[in-house]
Design a protein around this motif. Structure first.
Motif, short mmCIF file in Angstrom:
data_model
loop_
_atom_site.label_atom_id
_atom_site.label_comp_id
_atom_site.label_asym_id
_atom_site.label_seq_id
_atom_site.Cartn_x
_atom_site.Cartn_y
_atom_site.Cartn_z
N ASN A 254 1.20 3.58 -8.53
CA ASN A 254 1.57 3.16 -7.31
C ASN A 254 1.07 1.77 -7.09
OD1 ASN A 254 2.39 3.48 -4.71
ND2 ASN A 254 0.86 4.63 -4.02
N VAL A 255 1.36 0.89 -6.19
CA VAL A 255 0.83 -0.33 -5.85
C VAL A 255 1.30 -0.47 -4.49
CG1 VAL A 255 1.36 -2.93 -6.05
CG2 VAL A 255 1.51 -1.26 -8.14
N GLU A 256 0.14 -0.90 -3.60
CA GLU A 256 0.15 -0.76 -1.97
C GLU A 256 -0.16 -2.39 -1.88
OE1 GLU A 256 1.20 1.32 0.02
OE2 GLU A 256 1.78 2.97 -1.18
N VAL A 257 0.72 -2.91 -0.96
CA VAL A 257 0.09 -4.17 -0.21
C VAL A 257 -0.81 -3.84 0.88
CG1 VAL A 257 0.79 -6.12 0.96
CG2 VAL A 257 2.25 -5.47 -0.81
N LYS A 258 -2.00 -4.10 0.77
CA LYS A 258 -3.06 -3.78 1.68
C LYS A 258 -3.28 -4.51 2.85
CE LYS A 258 -7.16 -4.02 0.07
NZ LYS A 258 -8.56 -3.81 -0.81
N GLN B 175 5.43 -2.01 -8.14
CA GLN B 175 5.08 -0.87 -9.02
C GLN B 175 5.99 -0.86 -10.38
OE1 GLN B 175 6.97 2.21 -9.40
NE2 GLN B 175 5.60 3.08 -10.98
N ALA C 212 -3.71 -6.62 -2.40
CA ALA C 212 -3.12 -5.27 -2.72
C ALA C 212 -4.00 -4.39 -3.70
CB ALA C 212 -1.91 -5.48 -3.49
N ASN D 216 6.60 -2.51 -2.29
CA ASN D 216 5.59 -1.77 -3.05
C ASN D 216 6.26 -1.05 -4.25
OD1 ASN D 216 3.55 -2.38 -1.25
ND2 ASN D 216 3.87 -0.46 -0.18
N ARG E 223 7.80 -3.33 3.74
CA ARG E 223 6.62 -3.09 2.85
C ARG E 223 6.79 -2.18 1.75
NH1 ARG E 223 0.50 -3.54 5.13
NH2 ARG E 223 1.62 -5.61 6.02
N GLU E 224 7.42 -0.85 2.13
CA GLU E 224 7.45 0.20 1.17
C GLU E 224 8.48 -0.33 -0.09
OE1 GLU E 224 6.82 3.75 -0.46
OE2 GLU E 224 5.85 2.76 1.26
#
Length: 255
Positions: A161-165, A145, A90, A141, A137-138
């Motif tokens: 913001n946090v994003e699973v990459k 966060q 992430a 995320n 996924r959203e």
């Protein structure tokens, strides 16, 4: 010209060094947290941007950047709620909003945020099923966060913001999902074909009903079929025509 005494030269040298150490210039995105004899000055102790004057030896300044930091969360081995082992990485976007807390409340706010992000990633994704991890996924995320931001707020750090990459699945799971997707596509194809057959049979039933109610329509359809056959084959074709077909044309209307 008389030379300056050595003592005066040494004194001037120390004065220049002291002045150089007492003047600081901070950029627009920087703030200085100033400690005077170990205590924050002026309430929160935050100064800048611009020119900052420090009292030599007495004042100490720690510089803090207010820019957004993009922090990679290393790949974590996670077992989902339905017992599937996956590797997930992430990225976290954070910045300092209260410099004095970032310096006083925690020893290294970047390291602390990174470590807490790793543990939160394992905890949250370990409570989710694989299908939710891939399709929602959203939502995950947003949950990550909120949790990370709530715990970093006392440190003066805002996680925006946090994003699973990336999500890496085992080879066996990838093959199983490919088979499942293929079976789903085949099922949809059969359903569409069956729906087409059903609609076609309905239309044929409606046509048969109309032809049974109108004998002349059946006769016209028969003649049209003969014409199409003769046109396509480009030859002479002889068909016996039952007299019953010609009766509607030969019969005289009743007066």
């Amino acid at each position: 010209m008389e030379q300056l005494p050595i003592g005066l030269i040494v004194l001037l040298f120390f004065v220049i060094i002291i002045l150089a150490n007492s003047v600081r210039i901070l950029r627009e995105y920087e703030r200085g947290v100033i400690f005077r004899l170990g205590r924050l000055i002026g309430g929160d102790g935050v100064k800048g941007p611009g020119l900052i004057i420090l009292i030599p030896v007495i004042d100490k300044m720690v510089k803090v950047s207010l820019r957004v930091v993009v922090m990679d969360v290393p790949t974590q081995d996670i077992i989902t709620q339905d017992n599937v082992s996956v590797k997930v990485s992430a990225v976290v976007y954070c910045r300092v909003v209260e410099p004095q807390k970032a310096i006083v409340a925690v020893e290294n706010y970047l390291m602390a945020t990174s470590q807490f992000s790793q543990t939160t990633l394992r905890s949250v994704l370990g409570q989710s099923e694989l299908d939710d991890l891939l399709s929602q996924r959203e939502k995950i995320n947003i949950k990550l966060q909120q949790i990370i931001d709530m715990h970093t707020e006392p440190w003066g750090v805002k996680v925006s913001n946090v994003e699973v990459k990336q999500i890496d699945l085992p080879q066996e799971m990838q093959r199983a999902m490919a088979k499942q997707a293929e079976a789903e596509r085949e099922r949809r194809s059969k359903v569409i074909a069956a729906e087409g057959e059903f609609q076609a049979s309905q239309r044929l039933a409606d046509a048969a009903k109309i032809l049974s109610d109108q004998p002349s329509a059946l006769t016209l359809r028969y003649l049209q079929t003969l014409r199409e056959i003769a046109t396509e084959n480009n030859s002479t074709t002889i068909f016996p025509i039952p007299i019953d077909i010609l009766k509607p044309f030969l019969s005289k209307p009743e007066k």
